[in-house]
Design an enzyme around this catalytic site. Structure first.
Site, PDB file in Angstrom:
ATOM      1  N   TYR A  65     -39.047  41.646  11.158  1.00 22.34           N
ATOM      2  CA  TYR A  65     -37.794  40.946  10.488  1.00 22.34           C
ATOM      3  C   TYR A  65     -37.916  39.946   9.449  1.00 22.34           C
ATOM      4  CZ  TYR A  65     -33.031  38.860  11.079  1.00 22.34           C
ATOM      5  OH  TYR A  65     -31.912  38.130  11.075  1.00 22.34           O
TER       6      TYR A  65
ATOM      7  N   SER B 124     -31.699  35.369   6.115  1.00 19.44           N
ATOM      8  CA  SER B 124     -31.885  34.687   7.261  1.00 19.44           C
ATOM      9  C   SER B 124     -32.541  33.631   7.331  1.00 19.44           C
ATOM     10  CB  SER B 124     -32.522  35.885   8.335  1.00 19.44           C
ATOM     11  OG  SER B 124     -32.892  35.068   9.605  1.00 19.44           O
TER      12      SER B 124
END
Length: 256
Positions: free
Chosen positions: A156, A143
């Protein structure tokens, strides 16, 4: 000859979004694809979409938090197609948006279990399968939050930074065995989750959009094209790389 003709592999979290687009792109390029997801109905829908375009696919339900299920997924892929040439490890979650001092520890644990442990379990058993057929290509979904920090997303961000790290390490460990390990780093991509974010937090969504050099959000198909490239022989000298697919967002932000 199609780019992935004669190759077979698996895609996790392929019931929607980036995973579905990846499975479709690989199948269109001639690959046989094992579609995996925790949602059986969504996974079977992806198989149906692949079959409608003349591709070959099967479904196997797998929760990547469970190592035994991951082992079964890899084994079933090899049983069905005879080998494992590629794998796209796409499963991951972002379960909360809050400052770390207010974070829920259970949500932290689950985020790490799915996003990091799931990738670890997957790679562990995929490389061993690939060793048996002389190599292969693994693509992990990292990501932009694996490249830079992101406010209110500690779990995350931690999990995706770790995915980038183990991608590099595994590439070093198995490069001479003809196993390549890379990652894509999606920016904000138009998926059901992002569409909900645009509806619930339009000011935040529009602020991110205005800061993007490309002037538009990426789409799942953009991520899938990068996965296809990294799985194919066109990228045979690319190993240990995390490729941002984000319209230039992590290169720097445009002034608002």
């Amino acid at each position: 000859m199609m780019l992935m003709e004669g190759k077979a592999g698996l895609v996790s979290a392929a019931g929607s979004g980036i995973g579905r687009a990846s499975a479709l792109a690989l199948a269109k390029a001639g690959a046989k694809v094992m579609v995996s997801d925790v949602n059986e109905e969504a996974g079977l829908e992806t198989v149906k979409l692949i079959e409608e375009i003349g591709g070959v696919a099967k479904f196997f339900k797998c929760n990547v938090m469970n190592e035994d299920e991951v082992i079964a997924l890899v084994d079933e892929t090899v049983k069905a197609f005879g080998k494992l040439d590629f794998a796209h490890n796409n499963a991951g979650v972002n379960l909360q948006r809050t400052k770390i001092g207010e974070a829920d520890s259970d949500a932290w644990d689950k985020t790490i279990r799915i996003t990091l442990y799931g990738t670890f379990y997957s790679m562990k058993h995929q490389v061993n399968a690939m060793l048996k057929n002389g190599g292969g290509s693994i693509v992990n979904t990292a990501s932009g939050a694996g490249i830079e920090g992101a406010v209110n997303m500690a779990a995350y961000v931690a999990s995706k930074h770790a995915v980038v790290g183990i991608t590099k390490t595994t590439a070093l460990e198995y490069g001479k065995d003809k196993i390549r390990v890379n990652a894509i780093a999606p920016g904000s991509t138009v998926t059901p989750a992002i569409e909900r974010w645009a509806e619930t937090s339009p000011e935040q969504y529009n602020a991110v959009l205005k800061a993007m050099p490309s002037g538009e959000m990426t789409r799942a198909e953009d991520q899938a094209n990068a996965v296809l490239f990294l799985c194919s022989d066109l990228s045979k000298q690319i190993n240990g790389v995390t490729l941002p697919v984000d319209g230039g967002y992590t290169a720097g932000k445009l002034p608002l």
